[in-house]
Design an enzyme around this catalytic site. Structure first.
Site, PDB file in Angstrom:
ATOM      1  N   TYR A   1      15.990 -39.513 -12.822  1.00 20.61           N
ATOM      2  CA  TYR A   1      17.022 -39.576 -13.865  1.00 20.61           C
ATOM      3  C   TYR A   1      17.801 -38.266 -13.978  1.00 20.61           C
ATOM      4  O   TYR A   1      18.689 -38.146 -14.814  1.00 20.61           O
ATOM      5  CB  TYR A   1      16.448 -40.028 -15.218  1.00 20.61           C
ATOM      6  CG  TYR A   1      15.217 -39.296 -15.703  1.00 20.61           C
ATOM      7  CD1 TYR A   1      15.223 -37.931 -15.963  1.00 20.61           C
ATOM      8  CD2 TYR A   1      14.032 -40.000 -15.973  1.00 20.61           C
ATOM      9  CE1 TYR A   1      14.112 -37.282 -16.434  1.00 20.61           C
ATOM     10  CE2 TYR A   1      12.899 -39.363 -16.450  1.00 20.61           C
ATOM     11  CZ  TYR A   1      12.946 -37.989 -16.671  1.00 20.61           C
ATOM     12  OH  TYR A   1      11.827 -37.346 -17.142  1.00 20.61           O
TER      13      TYR A   1
ATOM     14  N   LYS B   1      16.203 -31.687 -16.251  1.00 20.82           N
ATOM     15  CA  LYS B   1      15.971 -31.891 -14.811  1.00 20.82           C
ATOM     16  C   LYS B   1      17.299 -31.817 -14.044  1.00 20.82           C
ATOM     17  O   LYS B   1      17.336 -31.353 -12.902  1.00 20.82           O
ATOM     18  CB  LYS B   1      15.288 -33.235 -14.560  1.00 20.82           C
ATOM     19  CG  LYS B   1      13.895 -33.380 -15.199  1.00 20.82           C
ATOM     20  CD  LYS B   1      12.820 -32.627 -14.459  1.00 20.82           C
ATOM     21  CE  LYS B   1      11.425 -33.050 -14.904  1.00 20.82           C
ATOM     22  NZ  LYS B   1      10.367 -32.184 -14.364  1.00 20.82           N
TER      23      LYS B   1
HETATM   24  P1  NAP Z   1       0.989 -33.452 -16.452  1.00 19.36           P
HETATM   25  O1  NAP Z   1      -0.330 -33.602 -15.787  1.00 19.36           O
HETATM   26  O2  NAP Z   1       1.049 -33.591 -17.928  1.00 19.36           O
HETATM   27  O3  NAP Z   1       1.596 -32.040 -15.993  1.00 19.36           O
HETATM   28  C1  NAP Z   1       2.360 -31.211 -16.793  1.00 19.36           C
HETATM   29  C2  NAP Z   1       1.742 -29.810 -16.686  1.00 19.36           C
HETATM   30  O4  NAP Z   1       2.645 -28.882 -17.283  1.00 19.36           O
HETATM   31  C3  NAP Z   1       0.410 -29.691 -17.413  1.00 19.36           C
HETATM   32  O5  NAP Z   1      -0.542 -29.122 -16.525  1.00 19.36           O
HETATM   33  C4  NAP Z   1       0.686 -28.738 -18.564  1.00 19.36           C
HETATM   34  O6  NAP Z   1      -0.443 -27.886 -18.826  1.00 19.36           O
HETATM   35  C5  NAP Z   1       1.873 -27.952 -18.013  1.00 19.36           C
HETATM   36  N1  NAP Z   1       2.704 -27.397 -19.074  1.00 19.36           N
HETATM   37  C6  NAP Z   1       3.301 -28.073 -20.098  1.00 19.36           C
HETATM   38  N2  NAP Z   1       3.951 -27.211 -20.882  1.00 19.36           N
HETATM   39  C7  NAP Z   1       3.784 -25.981 -20.349  1.00 19.36           C
HETATM   40  C8  NAP Z   1       4.217 -24.683 -20.708  1.00 19.36           C
HETATM   41  N3  NAP Z   1       4.967 -24.468 -21.804  1.00 19.36           N
HETATM   42  N4  NAP Z   1       3.848 -23.628 -19.927  1.00 19.36           N
HETATM   43  C9  NAP Z   1       3.085 -23.825 -18.827  1.00 19.36           C
HETATM   44  N5  NAP Z   1       2.645 -25.034 -18.432  1.00 19.36           N
HETATM   45  C10 NAP Z   1       2.993 -26.095 -19.192  1.00 19.36           C
HETATM   46  O7  NAP Z   1       2.028 -34.509 -15.866  1.00 19.36           O
HETATM   47  P2  NAP Z   1       2.485 -34.873 -14.360  1.00 19.36           P
HETATM   48  O8  NAP Z   1       2.768 -36.315 -14.390  1.00 19.36           O
HETATM   49  O9  NAP Z   1       1.550 -34.334 -13.361  1.00 19.36           O
HETATM   50  O10 NAP Z   1       3.885 -34.119 -14.246  1.00 19.36           O
HETATM   51  C11 NAP Z   1       4.090 -33.052 -13.349  1.00 19.36           C
HETATM   52  C12 NAP Z   1       5.566 -32.937 -13.006  1.00 19.36           C
HETATM   53  O11 NAP Z   1       6.012 -34.140 -12.379  1.00 19.36           O
HETATM   54  C13 NAP Z   1       6.490 -32.716 -14.194  1.00 19.36           C
HETATM   55  O12 NAP Z   1       7.516 -31.833 -13.824  1.00 19.36           O
HETATM   56  C14 NAP Z   1       7.074 -34.109 -14.427  1.00 19.36           C
HETATM   57  O13 NAP Z   1       8.326 -34.070 -15.080  1.00 19.36           O
HETATM   58  C15 NAP Z   1       7.198 -34.597 -13.006  1.00 19.36           C
HETATM   59  N6  NAP Z   1       7.297 -36.044 -12.858  1.00 19.36           N
HETATM   60  C16 NAP Z   1       6.233 -36.844 -13.151  1.00 19.36           C
HETATM   61  C17 NAP Z   1       6.356 -38.223 -13.003  1.00 19.36           C
HETATM   62  C18 NAP Z   1       5.203 -39.141 -13.346  1.00 19.36           C
HETATM   63  O14 NAP Z   1       5.411 -40.360 -13.427  1.00 19.36           O
HETATM   64  N7  NAP Z   1       3.992 -38.662 -13.505  1.00 19.36           N
HETATM   65  C19 NAP Z   1       7.561 -38.768 -12.546  1.00 19.36           C
HETATM   66  C20 NAP Z   1       8.632 -37.925 -12.238  1.00 19.36           C
HETATM   67  C21 NAP Z   1       8.481 -36.558 -12.386  1.00 19.36           C
HETATM   68  P3  NAP Z   1      -0.749 -27.270 -20.286  1.00 19.36           P
HETATM   69  O15 NAP Z   1      -0.511 -28.348 -21.281  1.00 19.36           O
HETATM   70  O16 NAP Z   1      -2.167 -26.821 -20.188  1.00 19.36           O
HETATM   71  O17 NAP Z   1       0.185 -26.103 -20.433  1.00 19.36           O
END
Ligand code: NAP
Length: 272
Positions: free
Chosen positions: A151, A166
């Site tokens: 998106y 993004k």
């Molecule tokens: P996730 O496990 O929730 O990963 C997000 C990570 O970011 C967590 O480890 C969190 O750790 C960290 N984080 C959040 N706020 C932070 C901050 N202020 N400072 C430092 N670290 C921070 O979710 P995920 O699905 O693996 O997502 C990872 C990436 O993939 C993201 O960029 C997301 O937008 C992208 N993405 C995911 C999907 C999907 O369907 N899963 C699809 C498209 C894109 P803490 O809370 O411990 O800080």
């Protein structure tokens, strides 16, 4: 699958690397011989993640962690200085940390908007700047990989904050790919489609019916698994992608193109 030792002698930082996609990439890069520093806020998640990588690889030096809030520019700068000081170089950076939640645009508070923009867009810039200037100073070159979402270019109704952030990260990626090519720094993005990580499930698809609805928007009719994303990301972080920069690597099962699926829509419109 990349050959063993692909990342031997390489050190890099993965923000948000203790969970979900970031952790999967950290494991894969470490399995392929690299040293990863995972950085996020919750030490209770970082510690076990590092232990798991160390025990899986049998290398005590395969993983380290740094407690970090990417919204804090001074803390990001201190982290980059520490990693550089401890290991002598930073070869790659994966900007993966993010925050997101579903909200109607008219109900999104200024605070909610700023929180997501600060993590995703500003946090990515702070990390990129802190690491990039060290790569430039040391003339080592390097690789950056920014995690976005499809998106970023279609817009994302219900996630205006994340879509806007993004999109900014995609512009940052393309800008720096050109600006820093002369420093031998490659900058790419990866756009995963839906992946069933605990973080994303809790915030974006908390219900099986929602998951099923999302599944139907994906031409391949399934979510990505973590290995698929980790392997694509590892390729982009490695020298095997040495001529790629400014690229947005879409790995979403065709989801963003599903608006052009006239065939399925026509079939749905046909009288039964
Ligand atoms: P996730 O496990 O929730 O990963 C997000 C990570 O970011 C967590 O480890 C969190 O750790 C960290 N984080 C959040 N706020 C932070 C901050 N202020 N400072 C430092 N670290 C921070 O979710 P995920 O699905 O693996 O997502 C990872 C990436 O993939 C993201 O960029 C997301 O937008 C992208 N993405 C995911 C999907 C999907 O369907 N899963 C699809 C498209 C894109 P803490 O809370 O411990 O800080």
């Amino acid at each position: 699958m990349l050959p063993e030792k692909t990342f031997e002698g390489r050190t890099g930082i993965i923000t948000g690397g203790a969970t979900g996609i970031g952790f999967a990439v950290a494991r894969e890069v470490a399995r392929l011989g690299g040293r990863v520093i995972i950085a996020s806020r919750k030490e209770e998640k970082l510690g076990p993640a590092v232990e798991q990588i160390r025990s899986e690889t049998g290398r005590a030096d395969a993983a380290h962690y740094h407690v970090l809030d990417v919204r804090d520019a001074a803390a990001v700068e201190a982290m980059a200085a520490k990693v550089d000081g401890d290991f002598g170089r930073i070869d790659f950076l994966m900007n993966n940390a993010a925050g997101n939640f579903i909200v109607a645009a008219e109900e999104l508070s200024v605070n909610g908007w700023n929180t997501v923009i600060n993590i995703v867009l500003n946090g990515t810039f702070y990390c990129t700047s802190a690491v990039g200037k060290r790569m430039i100073e040391k003339k080592t070159g390097g690789v950056m990989l920014n995690v976005i979402a499809n998106y970023a270019w279609t817009g994302g109704a219900g996630v205006i904050h994340s879509a806007s952030a993004k999109a900014g990260v995609l512009a940052l990626t393309r800008t720096l790919a050109v600006e820093w090519a002369r420093h031998k720094i490659r900058v790419n993005a990866i756009a995963p489609g839906p992946v069933d990580t605990p973080g994303a499930a809790e915030r974006l698809f908390p219900d099986p019916m929602i998951m099923e609805g999302i599944r139907k928007t994906i031409p391949l009719r399934r979510f990505a698994n973590l290995e698929e994303i980790a392997q694509a990301a590892s390729y982009l972080l490695s020298d095997y992608s040495s001529y790629m920069t400014g690229e947005n690597f879409v790995i979403d099962g065709g989801q963003w193109l599903s608006g052009s699926d006239y065939f399925t829509r026509l079939k749905q419109m046909m009288p039964k």
